[in-house]
Design an enzyme around this catalytic site. Sequence first.
Site, PDB file in Angstrom:
ATOM      1  N   SER A  16       0.815  -1.215   0.000  1.00  0.00           N
ATOM      2  CA  SER A  16       0.000   0.000   0.000  1.00  0.00           C
ATOM      3  C   SER A  16       0.853   1.271   0.000  1.00  0.00           C
ATOM      4  CB  SER A  16      -0.928   0.006   1.210  1.00  0.00           C
ATOM      5  OG  SER A  16      -1.660   1.221   1.259  1.00  0.00           O
ATOM      6  N   SER A  18      -0.720   4.127   0.593  1.00  0.00           N
ATOM      7  CA  SER A  18      -1.529   5.073   1.365  1.00  0.00           C
ATOM      8  C   SER A  18      -0.742   5.795   2.453  1.00  0.00           C
ATOM      9  CB  SER A  18      -2.745   4.360   1.965  1.00  0.00           C
ATOM     10  OG  SER A  18      -3.644   3.966   0.955  1.00  0.00           O
ATOM     11  N   THR A  62      -8.962  -1.528   2.605  1.00  0.00           N
ATOM     12  CA  THR A  62      -8.779  -2.095   1.278  1.00  0.00           C
ATOM     13  C   THR A  62      -9.189  -3.559   1.329  1.00  0.00           C
ATOM     14  OG1 THR A  62      -7.222  -2.299  -0.562  1.00  0.00           O
ATOM     15  CG2 THR A  62      -6.327  -2.627   1.673  1.00  0.00           C
ATOM     16  N   LYS A  66     -13.832  -4.166   2.705  1.00  0.00           N
ATOM     17  CA  LYS A  66     -14.785  -3.093   2.402  1.00  0.00           C
ATOM     18  C   LYS A  66     -16.223  -3.463   2.764  1.00  0.00           C
ATOM     19  CE  LYS A  66     -11.830  -1.200  -1.213  1.00  0.00           C
ATOM     20  NZ  LYS A  66     -11.684  -0.868  -2.650  1.00  0.00           N
ATOM     21  N   ASN A  87     -14.761   2.138   2.231  1.00  0.00           N
ATOM     22  CA  ASN A  87     -13.297   2.126   2.265  1.00  0.00           C
ATOM     23  C   ASN A  87     -12.738   3.159   3.231  1.00  0.00           C
ATOM     24  OD1 ASN A  87     -13.735   4.503   0.769  1.00  0.00           O
ATOM     25  ND2 ASN A  87     -11.851   4.221  -0.394  1.00  0.00           N
ATOM     26  N   TYR A 213      -2.224  -0.776  -9.352  1.00  0.00           N
ATOM     27  CA  TYR A 213      -1.070   0.101  -9.547  1.00  0.00           C
ATOM     28  C   TYR A 213       0.230  -0.552  -9.098  1.00  0.00           C
ATOM     29  CZ  TYR A 213      -1.599   0.987  -4.519  1.00  0.00           C
ATOM     30  OH  TYR A 213      -1.706   0.829  -3.167  1.00  0.00           O
ATOM     31  N   GLY A 232      -3.901   2.676 -12.028  1.00  0.00           N
ATOM     32  CA  GLY A 232      -4.788   3.046 -10.938  1.00  0.00           C
ATOM     33  C   GLY A 232      -4.202   4.053  -9.967  1.00  0.00           C
TER      34      GLY A 232
END
Length: 270
Positions: A16, A18, A62, A66, A87, A213, A232
């Site tokens: 991730s 994020s 993720t 969800k 999410n 991605y 993505g």
Amino acid sequence: MTPRRLAVWGDPIAHSKSPQLHAAAYAALGLDWEYTRRQVDEATFGDTLGALDESWLGLSLTMPLKERAHGAAVTHDRYADLTGAVNTLLLTDGVRGFNTDVGGIIDALDEQGLLGIERVRILGAGATASSALVACVEAGARSVDVRARRPERAAELVSLGQRLGVAISASCFDDDALDVGLTVSTLPGGTTLDALTAARLSASGGVLFDVAYSPWPSALATAWSDGRAVSGEGMLLRQAVRQVRIFLHGDQRVPLPSEEAVVAAMKAAL
């Protein structure tokens, strides 16, 4: 002052991006908030959520959490209601659930000049596919062709499409199909389709917008020889911007202070 803690949960989660996106946003906003990642599966989600203390402001969710997060939320925003997928959880004033994937896809399609395409194909039938369907309809789709390994799993997706007023059908990956202008792949990163199936999808699929991605290019993007393939990362960025809005304002529609500068910092962190 109670510290503000946030995290992204999922399984797997090591890939991730994020944490760097959110860290860049909070630094740009001058906020001393902590954002980490944690591997949490469906079986342990409830207990792990219940163990959080008052220092926790919110969570990003993720795969495969969800739908579990939707069930845990006391309230839902419109996109979460439509898709049955959450999410983003805001943990103040009860557990509030949001879906920023829909808006993130719309924003990313807009950046790529891909709004207003009437015939669309969606690959996959999971929680992200529901978000992709809502996003594509709001972006102008009138006809949606869903492809899945097991088309029966797309029954809820077809029902959602009918409620949204779009012509929708579901079939196997390798069935014959009419040409579309846009294909949105919601398949997990690393998914590989056989060469013949990928070639047929590419030949009739228009532009590929792949929510994956990592790794990039995905196997499908590499096989997309007949058209343009879009990563993505744009969706990842834009749904994260909406999450930061929620964590700051409680509403994904309310822009951040100096949002252009915040977004530029987030892009630089990718």
